[in-house]
Design an enzyme around this catalytic site. Structure first.
Site, PDB file in Angstrom:
ATOM      1  N   GLU A  65      -9.485   5.546  -4.651  1.00  0.00           N
ATOM      2  CA  GLU A  65      -9.198   5.591  -3.212  1.00  0.00           C
ATOM      3  C   GLU A  65     -10.461   5.234  -2.423  1.00  0.00           C
ATOM      4  OE1 GLU A  65      -6.619   6.103  -0.926  1.00  0.00           O
ATOM      5  OE2 GLU A  65      -8.299   5.691   0.419  1.00  0.00           O
ATOM      6  N   VAL A 274     -11.487  -0.824  -4.783  1.00  0.00           N
ATOM      7  CA  VAL A 274     -11.203  -1.862  -5.786  1.00  0.00           C
ATOM      8  C   VAL A 274     -11.414  -3.228  -5.149  1.00  0.00           C
ATOM      9  CG1 VAL A 274      -9.381  -2.929  -7.174  1.00  0.00           C
ATOM     10  CG2 VAL A 274      -9.628  -0.437  -7.136  1.00  0.00           C
ATOM     11  N   GLU A 383      11.547   6.246  18.904  1.00  0.00           N
ATOM     12  CA  GLU A 383      11.059   7.611  18.678  1.00  0.00           C
ATOM     13  C   GLU A 383      10.590   8.164  20.025  1.00  0.00           C
ATOM     14  OE1 GLU A 383       7.904   7.543  15.737  1.00  0.00           O
ATOM     15  OE2 GLU A 383       6.750   8.992  16.888  1.00  0.00           O
ATOM     16  N   HIS A 468       3.283   0.552  11.268  1.00  0.00           N
ATOM     17  CA  HIS A 468       4.203   0.444  10.134  1.00  0.00           C
ATOM     18  C   HIS A 468       4.112  -0.903   9.426  1.00  0.00           C
ATOM     19  CE1 HIS A 468       7.025   3.461  12.446  1.00  0.00           C
ATOM     20  NE2 HIS A 468       5.933   4.037  11.981  1.00  0.00           N
ATOM     21  N   ASN A 506      11.304   4.867  10.902  1.00  0.00           N
ATOM     22  CA  ASN A 506       9.954   5.086  10.366  1.00  0.00           C
ATOM     23  C   ASN A 506      10.007   4.967   8.834  1.00  0.00           C
ATOM     24  OD1 ASN A 506      10.844   6.714  12.700  1.00  0.00           O
ATOM     25  ND2 ASN A 506       8.663   6.997  12.985  1.00  0.00           N
TER      26      ASN A 506
HETATM   27  P1  FAE Z   1      -0.774   3.999   2.466  1.00  0.00           P
HETATM   28  O1  FAE Z   1      -0.215   5.329   2.786  1.00  0.00           O
HETATM   29  O2  FAE Z   1      -1.366   3.188   3.557  1.00  0.00           O
HETATM   30  O3  FAE Z   1      -1.883   4.217   1.318  1.00  0.00           O
HETATM   31  C1  FAE Z   1      -2.707   3.187   0.842  1.00  0.00           C
HETATM   32  C2  FAE Z   1      -4.046   3.787   0.423  1.00  0.00           C
HETATM   33  O4  FAE Z   1      -4.783   2.810  -0.310  1.00  0.00           O
HETATM   34  C3  FAE Z   1      -4.941   4.201   1.591  1.00  0.00           C
HETATM   35  O5  FAE Z   1      -5.365   5.531   1.409  1.00  0.00           O
HETATM   36  C4  FAE Z   1      -6.099   3.219   1.531  1.00  0.00           C
HETATM   37  O6  FAE Z   1      -7.331   3.766   1.982  1.00  0.00           O
HETATM   38  C5  FAE Z   1      -6.150   2.853   0.064  1.00  0.00           C
HETATM   39  N1  FAE Z   1      -6.749   1.542  -0.195  1.00  0.00           N
HETATM   40  C6  FAE Z   1      -6.536   0.396   0.466  1.00  0.00           C
HETATM   41  N2  FAE Z   1      -7.242  -0.645  -0.079  1.00  0.00           N
HETATM   42  C7  FAE Z   1      -7.910  -0.086  -1.150  1.00  0.00           C
HETATM   43  C8  FAE Z   1      -8.807  -0.627  -2.116  1.00  0.00           C
HETATM   44  N3  FAE Z   1      -9.123  -1.932  -2.125  1.00  0.00           N
HETATM   45  N4  FAE Z   1      -9.341   0.205  -3.023  1.00  0.00           N
HETATM   46  C9  FAE Z   1      -9.023   1.525  -3.030  1.00  0.00           C
HETATM   47  N5  FAE Z   1      -8.167   2.089  -2.138  1.00  0.00           N
HETATM   48  C10 FAE Z   1      -7.616   1.283  -1.212  1.00  0.00           C
HETATM   49  O7  FAE Z   1       0.305   3.064   1.754  1.00  0.00           O
HETATM   50  N6  FAE Z   1       5.684   6.595   8.944  1.00  0.00           N
HETATM   51  C11 FAE Z   1       6.752   7.409   8.998  1.00  0.00           C
HETATM   52  O8  FAE Z   1       7.686   7.272   8.190  1.00  0.00           O
HETATM   53  N7  FAE Z   1       6.824   8.413   9.933  1.00  0.00           N
HETATM   54  C12 FAE Z   1       5.850   8.609  10.860  1.00  0.00           C
HETATM   55  O9  FAE Z   1       5.925   9.540  11.669  1.00  0.00           O
HETATM   56  C13 FAE Z   1       4.721   7.722  10.842  1.00  0.00           C
HETATM   57  N8  FAE Z   1       3.738   7.830  11.776  1.00  0.00           N
HETATM   58  C14 FAE Z   1       2.620   7.043  11.667  1.00  0.00           C
HETATM   59  C15 FAE Z   1       1.563   7.232  12.563  1.00  0.00           C
HETATM   60  C16 FAE Z   1       0.386   6.502  12.416  1.00  0.00           C
HETATM   61  C17 FAE Z   1      -0.747   6.696  13.394  1.00  0.00           C
HETATM   62  C18 FAE Z   1       0.249   5.575  11.337  1.00  0.00           C
HETATM   63  C19 FAE Z   1      -1.025   4.792  11.131  1.00  0.00           C
HETATM   64  C20 FAE Z   1       1.298   5.382  10.458  1.00  0.00           C
HETATM   65  C21 FAE Z   1       2.481   6.097  10.612  1.00  0.00           C
HETATM   66  N9  FAE Z   1       3.547   5.944   9.715  1.00  0.00           N
HETATM   67  C22 FAE Z   1       4.656   6.738   9.821  1.00  0.00           C
HETATM   68  C23 FAE Z   1       3.505   4.922   8.642  1.00  0.00           C
HETATM   69  C24 FAE Z   1       3.212   5.489   7.250  1.00  0.00           C
HETATM   70  O10 FAE Z   1       2.089   6.344   7.281  1.00  0.00           O
HETATM   71  C25 FAE Z   1       2.976   4.317   6.276  1.00  0.00           C
HETATM   72  O11 FAE Z   1       4.151   3.531   6.269  1.00  0.00           O
HETATM   73  C26 FAE Z   1       2.674   4.773   4.859  1.00  0.00           C
HETATM   74  O12 FAE Z   1       1.505   5.565   4.823  1.00  0.00           O
HETATM   75  C27 FAE Z   1       2.504   3.599   3.912  1.00  0.00           C
HETATM   76  O13 FAE Z   1       2.475   4.093   2.594  1.00  0.00           O
HETATM   77  P2  FAE Z   1       1.866   3.244   1.406  1.00  0.00           P
HETATM   78  O14 FAE Z   1       2.031   4.006   0.156  1.00  0.00           O
HETATM   79  O15 FAE Z   1       2.427   1.858   1.463  1.00  0.00           O
END
Ligand code: FAE
Length: 532
Positions: A65, A274, A383, A468, A506
């Site tokens: 991470e 990575v 929302e 998103h 979402n």
């Molecule tokens: P994600 O959760 O982004 O995890 C990817 C991880 O990989 C991160 O921790 C990165 O730091 C890490 N990473 C990236 N590149 C590298 C690398 N090269 N080497 C090592 N580590 C790395 O991916 N969604 C909802 O359904 N409901 C909500 O209420 C909602 N509110 C949101 C509010 C905000 C402010 C934000 C930013 C997003 C929100 N989302 C919401 C979207 C949701 O958090 C997002 O869709 C998911 O987190 C995506 O999940 P993934 O597993 O794709």
């Protein structure tokens, strides 16, 4: 099970990870030269599901991470900064905040901060800023916790190659259970001061004839009720959200990752990024990893091998890695679908100015609970979002998810040595038009107007961003129907990049449910057949 044993070979070298002389994490981070059966890139939703289920199947997993562990209090005794007072912990490697709402009453509200590997990344591409969580837990650290299962009649448009019966009977329920999703107590919601803003949102939606839905969340509702009663330290009721919640919210750290760690088979290296994955011979892969300090500087470079690699770096992180690795020759056999099909889930924000007799409340819970569903008729699900400023604003604030037709592509820019995204700002007009099917009608019925002071001076729409990001390694195109990357046995995608740009609501429940579906198949077929 011969094969499963074989998959475990080599774990010992990783467990003996070396002590580090650098200031970055003291815990057992991965060692240079280590071999691991499975390496997962990223600790968000997709990565956490993969780690838990592989570990339960008897496979040792190491997660890498790039963000921080977020398990140590800062000088103020708290792990996370408050949304109202951003500090060094708030943003990923920026010297000035880039808050989604940049202005208030016309005045810019961004401020200078020390550059640090903070929790929220506002990643700028030419046409859009993509907000993402950084740290162990990924987006779950910063998001609003809104846990929405899309309406089944929309599912075929979201993931056309996936069997909806399986998703709605098995994987959505499994994901909701794993994430700790639950519903607010309606009687409490109806009476508490902190959801007055949501009740005003309902009144206005219903008076204009729109379906209004309460949506589940991962926040601990009992805790929130105790916050309201003054019995416990406040989090949602103290405006904590964008830069982390010190209490109350069930992030992946409290759910999937906790269970994964409890198996004893999952280890995590925070502050490790990575940068490359390439075939190593013998069916293995070499992963190049940079260990970083809190300024983002590289303090060590490590080469690790793995039998299998799961890309779970999020839609942007996974897409950027795959596009770069294909273009620069590390993974040349990835197909031409890599980098394509990216969308912003049609995100657009706006505020409405209510009448003085319609206050939305000085106290607003930062956890949203409700939405206006005009998807079928107008292509928008809005929302009802908080504006937890601590003062009465007479504003209603909304994040709309719309059925935008636009999809962008990530490409390698050899001159600049980076990955570009072809999104164009003008494409947001389609989303604005859809969101207006809701808010023009409400404004007309209520005799109200849009706020123009939240995204600049005299600017109605927050059309420069997305929360998103989705797509870039779309299921059934860049991968097979379970996330196996074409061209490279043993490489998988298991995050939001599998979903082609839109989920109608979402996205994190859908990302989690799809990961549950895919990993079950992968454990069943690939894990058992390795070396057999
Ligand atoms: P994600 O959760 O982004 O995890 C990817 C991880 O990989 C991160 O921790 C990165 O730091 C890490 N990473 C990236 N590149 C590298 C690398 N090269 N080497 C090592 N580590 C790395 O991916 N969604 C909802 O359904 N409901 C909500 O209420 C909602 N509110 C949101 C509010 C905000 C402010 C934000 C930013 C997003 C929100 N989302 C919401 C979207 C949701 O958090 C997002 O869709 C998911 O987190 C995506 O999940 P993934 O597993 O794709």
């Amino acid at each position: 099970m011969i094969s499963r044993r074989r998959l475990l070979v080599g774990t010992g070298s990783m467990i003996g990870a070396m002590a580090l002389s650098t200031p970055a994490p003291a815990k057992a981070s991965i060692g240079d030269g280590a071999h691991v059966p499975v390496l997962v890139i990223g600790t968000g939703y997709g990565g956490s599901v993969a780690a838990l289920r592989l570990a339960q199947a008897g496979v040792d997993v190491h997660m890498v991470e790039m963000g921080m562990a977020w398990d140590t209090p800062g000088t103020d005794g708290k792990i996370f900064a408050n949304t109202r007072t951003p500090d060094y912990r708030s943003f990923w490697l920026r010297t000035r905040t880039k808050q989604p709402i940049s202005n208030f009453l016309g005045f810019p509200i961004d401020k200078n901060i020390p550059r640090y590997t903070g929790i929220l990344d506002a990643e700028d591409f030419a046409g859009i800023t993509v907000y993402q969580g950084r740290g162990v837990g990924g987006g779950s650290l910063v998001n609003g916790g809104m846990a929405v299962t899309p309406r089944r009649e929309h599912f075929a448009a979201i993931l056309p190659t996936v069997n909806p019966d399986e998703m709605y009977n098995v994987y959505y329920p499994r994901a909701n259970a794993g994430l700790g999703v639950s519903n607010v107590d309606v009687d409490w919601w109806e009476s508490t001061a902190c959801y007055q803003y949501a009740r005003v949102g309902r009144k206005h939606a219903q008076r204009s004839g729109f379906p209004f839905v309460l949506v589940p969340n991962v926040y601990d509702w009992d805790y929130m009720e105790r916050e309201a009663a003054g019995a416990v330290p406040k989090s949602a009721l103290a405006a904590e959200i964008l830069y982390g919640n010190n209490y109350g919210k069930k992030t992946l750290q409290q759910t999937y990752l906790q269970r994964a760690r409890a198996t004893g088979r999952v280890t995590i290296s925070p502050q490790h990024r990575v940068v490359s994955v390439a075939p190593a011979g013998g069916g293995r892969y070499t992963i190049m990893i940079e260990q970083i300090d809190t300024t983002g500087g590289t303090v060590a470079t490590k080469a690790v091998t793995a039998d299998r690699v799961f890309f779970a770096a999020g839609s942007v992180g996974t897409s950027k890695l795959l596009v770069k690795l294909k273009a620069t020759g590390a993974l040349p056999n990835l197909n031409n679908e890599v980098g394509k099909g990216w969308g912003d889930n049609g995100n657009v924000m706006c505020g409405r100015a209510n009448h003085m007799w319609d206050p939305t409340g000085r106290l607003q819970s930062s956890m949203p609970t409700a939405g206006i569903d005009n998807w079928a008729a107008g292509g928008a699900f809005a929302e009802v979002a908080p504006l937890p400023t601590g003062i009465e604003t007479y504003a209603s604030f909304y994040l709309s998810i719309t059925r935008t037709p636009h999809r962008a592509e990530f490409t390698w820019n050899p001159t600049a040595g980076r990955v570009d995204l072809s999104w164009q700002t003008a494409w947001k007009q389609a989303s604005i038009t859809m969101a207006k099917t809701i808010f023009d009608k409400i404004n007309s019925r209520e005799g109200t107007i849009y706020r123009t002071d939240l995204f600049g001076s005299n600017k109605i729409w927050g059309d420069h961003l997305t929360y998103h990001p989705l797509g870039g390694a779309v299921l059934g195109r860049a991968t097979d129907n379970y996330g196996r990357l074409h061209g490279y046995p043993g490489l998988y995608v298991i995050d939001g990049s599998l979903i082609p740009g839109n989920t109608s609501v979402n996205p994190f429940v859908t990302i989690t449910a799809l990961a549950e579906r895919n990993i079950e198949q992968i454990v069943r077929t690939d894990v058992d057949t390795v070396g057999a």
